[in-house]
Design a protein around this motif. Sequence first.
Motif, PDB file in Angstrom:
ATOM      1  N   ALA A 155       0.679  -1.481  -0.153  1.00 57.30           N
ATOM      2  CA  ALA A 155      -0.082  -0.161  -0.080  1.00 57.30           C
ATOM      3  C   ALA A 155       0.874   1.178  -0.188  1.00 57.30           C
ATOM      4  CB  ALA A 155      -0.866  -0.059   1.218  1.00 57.30           C
ATOM      5  N   ILE A 156       2.002   1.179   0.575  1.00 58.31           N
ATOM      6  CA  ILE A 156       2.758   2.226   0.683  1.00 58.31           C
ATOM      7  C   ILE A 156       3.681   2.514  -0.435  1.00 58.31           C
ATOM      8  CG2 ILE A 156       5.042   3.271   2.030  1.00 58.31           C
ATOM      9  CD1 ILE A 156       2.278   3.544   3.348  1.00 58.31           C
ATOM     10  N   ALA A 157       3.800   1.280  -1.130  1.00 59.03           N
ATOM     11  CA  ALA A 157       4.593   1.296  -2.337  1.00 59.03           C
ATOM     12  C   ALA A 157       3.916   1.977  -3.537  1.00 59.03           C
ATOM     13  CB  ALA A 157       4.692  -0.250  -2.688  1.00 59.03           C
ATOM     14  N   GLU A 158       2.551   2.099  -3.392  1.00 56.58           N
ATOM     15  CA  GLU A 158       1.862   2.856  -4.542  1.00 56.58           C
ATOM     16  C   GLU A 158       2.584   4.557  -4.485  1.00 56.58           C
ATOM     17  OE1 GLU A 158      -1.991   2.557  -3.045  1.00 56.58           O
ATOM     18  OE2 GLU A 158      -2.299   0.646  -3.724  1.00 56.58           O
ATOM     19  N   VAL A 159       2.823   4.901  -3.256  1.00 59.47           N
ATOM     20  CA  VAL A 159       3.404   6.239  -3.059  1.00 59.47           C
ATOM     21  C   VAL A 159       4.720   6.361  -3.861  1.00 59.47           C
ATOM     22  CG1 VAL A 159       4.362   7.896  -1.462  1.00 59.47           C
ATOM     23  CG2 VAL A 159       2.240   6.985  -0.899  1.00 59.47           C
ATOM     24  N   TYR A 160       5.727   5.718  -3.377  1.00 59.58           N
ATOM     25  CA  TYR A 160       6.993   5.774  -3.990  1.00 59.58           C
ATOM     26  C   TYR A 160       7.237   5.091  -5.380  1.00 59.58           C
ATOM     27  CZ  TYR A 160       7.982   1.353  -1.576  1.00 59.58           C
ATOM     28  OH  TYR A 160       8.141   0.088  -1.071  1.00 59.58           O
ATOM     29  N   SER A 161       6.675   3.871  -5.505  1.00 60.98           N
ATOM     30  CA  SER A 161       6.995   3.167  -6.591  1.00 60.98           C
ATOM     31  C   SER A 161       6.260   3.619  -7.934  1.00 60.98           C
ATOM     32  CB  SER A 161       6.550   1.658  -6.460  1.00 60.98           C
ATOM     33  OG  SER A 161       6.721   0.960  -7.720  1.00 60.98           O
ATOM     34  N   GLU A 162       4.917   3.964  -7.941  1.00 64.00           N
ATOM     35  CA  GLU A 162       4.069   4.394  -9.087  1.00 64.00           C
ATOM     36  C   GLU A 162       4.543   5.699  -9.507  1.00 64.00           C
ATOM     37  OE1 GLU A 162       0.160   3.275  -8.611  1.00 64.00           O
ATOM     38  OE2 GLU A 162       0.744   1.447  -8.245  1.00 64.00           O
TER      39      GLU A 162
ATOM     40  N   ARG B  60      13.462   2.938   1.117  1.00 60.79           N
ATOM     41  CA  ARG B  60      13.984   2.761   2.498  1.00 60.79           C
ATOM     42  C   ARG B  60      15.245   3.503   2.494  1.00 60.79           C
ATOM     43  NH1 ARG B  60      12.701  -3.649   3.942  1.00 60.79           N
ATOM     44  NH2 ARG B  60      10.379  -3.548   3.779  1.00 60.79           N
ATOM     45  N   VAL B  61      16.091   3.353   1.863  1.00 65.71           N
ATOM     46  CA  VAL B  61      17.584   4.161   1.890  1.00 65.71           C
ATOM     47  C   VAL B  61      17.125   5.491   1.978  1.00 65.71           C
ATOM     48  CG1 VAL B  61      19.788   4.449   0.786  1.00 65.71           C
ATOM     49  CG2 VAL B  61      18.997   2.027   1.246  1.00 65.71           C
ATOM     50  N   LEU B  62      16.324   6.075   0.933  1.00 66.39           N
ATOM     51  CA  LEU B  62      16.004   7.465   0.790  1.00 66.39           C
ATOM     52  C   LEU B  62      15.515   8.167   2.066  1.00 66.39           C
ATOM     53  CD1 LEU B  62      15.646   9.754  -1.464  1.00 66.39           C
ATOM     54  CD2 LEU B  62      13.387   9.131  -1.488  1.00 66.39           C
TER      55      LEU B  62
ATOM     56  N   LEU C  29      13.656  15.169  -3.896  1.00 68.60           N
ATOM     57  CA  LEU C  29      12.765  14.219  -3.781  1.00 68.60           C
ATOM     58  C   LEU C  29      12.222  14.005  -2.711  1.00 68.60           C
ATOM     59  CD1 LEU C  29      11.409  12.181  -5.780  1.00 68.60           C
ATOM     60  CD2 LEU C  29      13.418  11.003  -5.405  1.00 68.60           C
ATOM     61  N   TYR C  30      13.081  13.797  -1.430  1.00 67.36           N
ATOM     62  CA  TYR C  30      12.531  13.254  -0.368  1.00 67.36           C
ATOM     63  C   TYR C  30      11.504  14.151   0.336  1.00 67.36           C
ATOM     64  CZ  TYR C  30      12.873  12.369   4.592  1.00 67.36           C
ATOM     65  OH  TYR C  30      12.228  12.247   6.150  1.00 67.36           O
ATOM     66  N   ARG C  31      11.805  15.255   0.185  1.00 71.97           N
ATOM     67  CA  ARG C  31      10.725  16.392   0.499  1.00 71.97           C
ATOM     68  C   ARG C  31       9.367  16.228  -0.120  1.00 71.97           C
ATOM     69  NH1 ARG C  31      15.216  19.891   1.003  1.00 71.97           N
ATOM     70  NH2 ARG C  31      14.599  20.880  -0.972  1.00 71.97           N
ATOM     71  N   LYS C  32       9.429  16.004  -1.360  1.00 70.79           N
ATOM     72  CA  LYS C  32       8.251  15.802  -2.100  1.00 70.79           C
ATOM     73  C   LYS C  32       7.375  14.620  -1.652  1.00 70.79           C
ATOM     74  CE  LYS C  32       7.222  16.073  -7.057  1.00 70.79           C
ATOM     75  NZ  LYS C  32       7.636  16.245  -8.221  1.00 70.79           N
ATOM     76  N   ILE C  33       8.341  13.384  -1.368  1.00 70.36           N
ATOM     77  CA  ILE C  33       7.347  12.150  -1.197  1.00 70.36           C
ATOM     78  C   ILE C  33       6.945  11.738   0.001  1.00 70.36           C
ATOM     79  CG2 ILE C  33       7.852   9.638  -0.838  1.00 70.36           C
ATOM     80  CD1 ILE C  33      10.087   9.697  -3.048  1.00 70.36           C
ATOM     81  N   VAL C  34       7.631  12.874   1.316  1.00 71.66           N
ATOM     82  CA  VAL C  34       7.248  12.656   2.519  1.00 71.66           C
ATOM     83  C   VAL C  34       5.733  13.028   2.693  1.00 71.66           C
ATOM     84  CG1 VAL C  34       7.528  13.460   4.678  1.00 71.66           C
ATOM     85  CG2 VAL C  34       9.529  12.640   3.558  1.00 71.66           C
TER      86      VAL C  34
END
Length: 163
Positions: free
Chosen positions: A44-51, A61-63, A124-129
């Motif tokens: 469910a979380i992968a939808e955020v960072y993967s797609e 995870r490293v990011l 990118l980190y600030r955008k994803i959080v």
Amino acid sequence: MGRSDAVRRRKATERVTAQDGRELDLQQYFPYRLARLAEQVSLAIAEVYSERFALSRQEWRVLAILGARAEIPTKEIGPLTTLDKMQVSRAVQGLEARGIGSRKHHPDDRRELIVALTPAGRALYRKIVPYALTRETELLSVLTGEEVKVLDRVMHKLSEALR
């Protein structure tokens, strides 16, 4: 109680359970149910960072670890992310190839690599959080505030028992 004591106790319990003729209902078996839930949450979380951001689970995870730090030795990333050495290495290489992460040798030990986010990685980190935190809120919204607190306490208690 140490981890080895817990392992011995668990193995002894498994032997007794197996000898007493009871059967294991995998769908009701707590470790299996927990593993399935963890996988469902992860997907469910992968939808955020993967797609949206084309990151693998390991890269995310490293990011996420790097986002909270200026830099970190690669050997410290694994224990913080549950990734093995090879997964960390591949994730760092992937971030570096995309210009999101950078590596340099440790000044005191050239065998050790220090990893950091580049300015593009930080952006990118600030955008994803915000997306990740919104998704977390959505996932937990099926629970009451008290249930969230209890879940947190239970997860912490189980984690401590397994150390």
